[in-house]
Design an enzyme around this catalytic site. Structure first.
Site, PDB file in Angstrom:
ATOM      1  N   LYS A   1     -12.714   1.140   3.143  1.00  0.00           N
ATOM      2  CA  LYS A   1     -14.085   1.073   3.195  1.00  0.00           C
ATOM      3  C   LYS A   1     -14.482   2.465   2.421  1.00  0.00           C
ATOM      4  CE  LYS A   1     -14.878  -0.410   8.020  1.00  0.00           C
ATOM      5  NZ  LYS A   1     -13.528  -0.461   8.436  1.00  0.00           N
TER       6      LYS A   1
ATOM      7  N   PHE B   1      -8.509  -4.497  15.689  1.00  0.00           N
ATOM      8  CA  PHE B   1      -7.246  -5.137  15.587  1.00  0.00           C
ATOM      9  C   PHE B   1      -6.312  -4.281  16.637  1.00  0.00           C
ATOM     10  CE2 PHE B   1      -7.065  -2.036  12.410  1.00  0.00           C
ATOM     11  CZ  PHE B   1      -5.994  -1.430  12.558  1.00  0.00           C
TER      12      PHE B   1
ATOM     13  N   GLU C   1       0.916  -1.235   0.063  1.00  0.00           N
ATOM     14  CA  GLU C   1       0.066   0.018   0.060  1.00  0.00           C
ATOM     15  C   GLU C   1       0.961   1.281  -0.054  1.00  0.00           C
ATOM     16  OE1 GLU C   1      -3.662   0.129   2.289  1.00  0.00           O
ATOM     17  OE2 GLU C   1      -3.316  -1.883   2.801  1.00  0.00           O
TER      18      GLU C   1
ATOM     19  N   HIS D   1      -3.307  -2.996  17.354  1.00  0.00           N
ATOM     20  CA  HIS D   1      -2.226  -1.928  17.147  1.00  0.00           C
ATOM     21  C   HIS D   1      -2.875  -0.671  16.928  1.00  0.00           C
ATOM     22  CE1 HIS D   1       1.610  -0.979  15.378  1.00  0.00           C
ATOM     23  NE2 HIS D   1       1.076  -0.031  14.973  1.00  0.00           N
TER      24      HIS D   1
ATOM     25  N   HIS E   1     -11.400   3.353  18.185  1.00  0.00           N
ATOM     26  CA  HIS E   1     -12.559   2.190  18.522  1.00  0.00           C
ATOM     27  C   HIS E   1     -11.928   1.714  19.935  1.00  0.00           C
ATOM     28  CE1 HIS E   1     -14.051   1.459  14.080  1.00  0.00           C
ATOM     29  NE2 HIS E   1     -14.953   2.273  14.745  1.00  0.00           N
ATOM     30  N   TYR E   2     -13.004   1.484  20.716  1.00  0.00           N
ATOM     31  CA  TYR E   2     -13.026   0.425  21.940  1.00  0.00           C
ATOM     32  C   TYR E   2     -14.097  -0.336  21.976  1.00  0.00           C
ATOM     33  CZ  TYR E   2     -11.097  -1.291  26.076  1.00  0.00           C
ATOM     34  OH  TYR E   2     -10.530  -2.037  27.074  1.00  0.00           O
TER      35      TYR E   2
ATOM     36  N   HIS F   1      -4.324   2.598  16.543  1.00  0.00           N
ATOM     37  CA  HIS F   1      -4.784   3.292  15.291  1.00  0.00           C
ATOM     38  C   HIS F   1      -6.047   4.377  15.375  1.00  0.00           C
ATOM     39  CE1 HIS F   1      -7.301  -0.162  15.446  1.00  0.00           C
ATOM     40  NE2 HIS F   1      -8.172   0.449  14.572  1.00  0.00           N
ATOM     41  N   VAL F   2      -5.878   5.372  14.682  1.00  0.00           N
ATOM     42  CA  VAL F   2      -7.062   6.531  14.624  1.00  0.00           C
ATOM     43  C   VAL F   2      -7.693   6.694  13.325  1.00  0.00           C
ATOM     44  CG1 VAL F   2      -7.407   8.822  15.058  1.00  0.00           C
ATOM     45  CG2 VAL F   2      -5.594   7.696  16.206  1.00  0.00           C
TER      46      VAL F   2
ATOM     47  N   PRO G   1     -11.106  -2.109  19.942  1.00  0.00           N
ATOM     48  CA  PRO G   1     -10.577  -1.960  18.378  1.00  0.00           C
ATOM     49  C   PRO G   1     -10.844  -3.327  17.704  1.00  0.00           C
ATOM     50  CG  PRO G   1      -8.980  -2.055  19.914  1.00  0.00           C
ATOM     51  CD  PRO G   1      -9.801  -2.311  20.687  1.00  0.00           C
TER      52      PRO G   1
END
Length: 301
Positions: A176, A242, A154, A244, A237-238, A246-247, A240
Site C-alpha cells: 500500500k 489473512f 521480496e 497468519h 487487524h481483527y 502479522h503486525v 485479519p
C-alpha cells in the site's frame, strides 16, 4: 510486502502491458483515500482486480518547483479573491499507485466489493463454533507469505529480519505504501512461526515474540527512516485479512484503511492484556466489523 491478497513477487521492474485486460466492473471506491477497486477480465478468461490509489503529494521544495513550472490551471470559477481550478500536473507527478491481483477468485472479489457493514460482538463460544470452522474451511492460500519467509520473494524489500524460528519475524514495506512519503509509511511484520492465525491464538507465552516485534521493529524503522517510536502506530487487524499472524506499523498521521475502531487492535494493548490475564484473548468477547455478505456475519445472524 503484500497485505490482504495472494501475489507472486518476482522482483521484475519491467513494465506490464495492460492491453491483455478489459474493464468488467467497479467493485468499490473510497473517495476519502482517492482509491478504486476495479474488476478486470483477462484475455485468457481469468479475472483480475486492480487496486488503484492516487499517490500523496510530495512535500519537498524541488518537487513543488517542478510541479509549478510544468503545470497549468484550468479555471472552474472565480469569486472575488477566491478561484477554483483543475491543476493539470506533469506526468511524473500524476502516477497512480496500484496493486494487481491476478488471477483472483470469488473471495477476493467479495473482499473488495462495496457492501453494508455491521458490528459483530464475537464471544469465545462464537469463535469456536462459527469463526474458527469458517477459517479452517475458507482460508485463502498463504503461499505468498511463505515465499517471503523462505526468501523466495521480496528479498530486496526486507527492512529487518529476526531468524529465531519461534520468536522471529520479517519486517518489510506493505504494497500500500509507495516507499516515498514518510507520512504515509506502512510496513508489516510477518511472524516466522506458523499456526498463529490471529490475536485469538495469543497467550502470555507469546510475549517474547510480541515484545520483540515491537521493540526491534520500531528500532529498525527508526534506523532506516528516522522516525521515532512515538510517531508509529503498531496494531493487529481483527478479523485479519489473512490468517497468519502479522503486525501493521504505520505513521501516526496516516489514516490507513482498517486502522480505526472495531478493526485495529494496538500491539501495546495486546501485550498489556496478556500480562494482566495470560489467556485474555481466549476468554474475551471481541468486537469487529463484517460485510453483509461475509459468511461470518451470515452465520452470526
Amino acid at each position: 510486502m503484500v497485505d490482504e491478497v495472494d501475489a507472486n513477487s518476482t522482483g521484475d521492474n519491467s513494465l506490464v502491458n495492460m492491453k491483455g485486460f478489459s474493464f468488467k466492473e467497479v467493485l468499490g471506491s473510497d473517495s476519502a483515500r482517492k482509491s478504486a477497486f476495479i474488476l478486470l477480465d483477462s484475455s485468457n478468461g481469468e479475472n483480475a482486480i486492480l487496486l488503484a490509489d492516487k499517490n500523496a503529494f510530495p512535500v519537498d521544495k524541488t518537487s513543488w518547483s517542478a510541479i509549478l513550472t510544468g503545470s497549468t490551471l484550468k479555471p472552474i470559477m472565480k469569486n472575488d479573491i477566491y478561484s477554483s481550478y483543475t491543476l493539470c500536473m506533469p506526468n511524473e507527478f500524476s502516477d497512480v499507485k496500484s496493486t494487481l491481483i491476478y488471477p483472483c477468485n470469488e473471495k477476493h472479489i467479495a473482499k473488495y466489493r462495496d457492501q453494508k457493514r455491521f458490528i459483530i460482538n464475537e464471544t469465545p463460544e462464537d469463535y469456536r463454533t462459527i469463526t474458527l470452522p469458517y477459517i479452517q474451511r475458507n482460508q485463502m492460500s498463504l503461499e505468498w507469505v511463505y515465499n517471503i519467509l523462505d526468501h523466495k520473494a521480496e528479498v530486496d524489500r526486507i527492512i529487518y529480519e529476526e531468524t529465531d524460528p519461534h520468536d522471529g519475524f520479517i519486517l518489510a514495506p506493505d504494497l500500500k505504501w509507495s516507499g516515498e512519503q514518510l507520512e504515509c509509511l506502512y510496513v508489516q511484520a510477518l511472524v516466522r512461526r506458523k499456526g498463529i492465525k490471529s490475536i485469538r491464538d495469543l497467550t502470555a507465552n507469546d510475549l517474547p515474540l510480541l515484545e520483540g516485534i515491537r521493540d526491534k521493529g520500531l528500532n529498525a524503522i527508526k534506523e532506516k527512516y528516522g522516525l521515532d517510536k512515538h510517531q508509529i502506530r503498531a496494531y493487529f487487524h481483527y478479523q485479519p485479512s489473512f490468517y497468519h499472524l502479522h503486525v501493521h506499523f504505520i505513521h501516526v498521521s496516516y489514516e490507513a484503511p482498517a486502522s480505526g475502531v472495531a478493526k485495529a487492535v494496538l500491539l501495546d494493548d495486546v501485550i498489556n492484556n496478556l500480562k494482566l490475564i495470560p489467556d485474555f484473548y481466549q476468554r474475551s468477547t471481541l468486537t469487529f466489523t463484517a460485510k453483509e455478505q461475509d459468511p461470518i456475519y451470515r452465520r452470526e445472524n
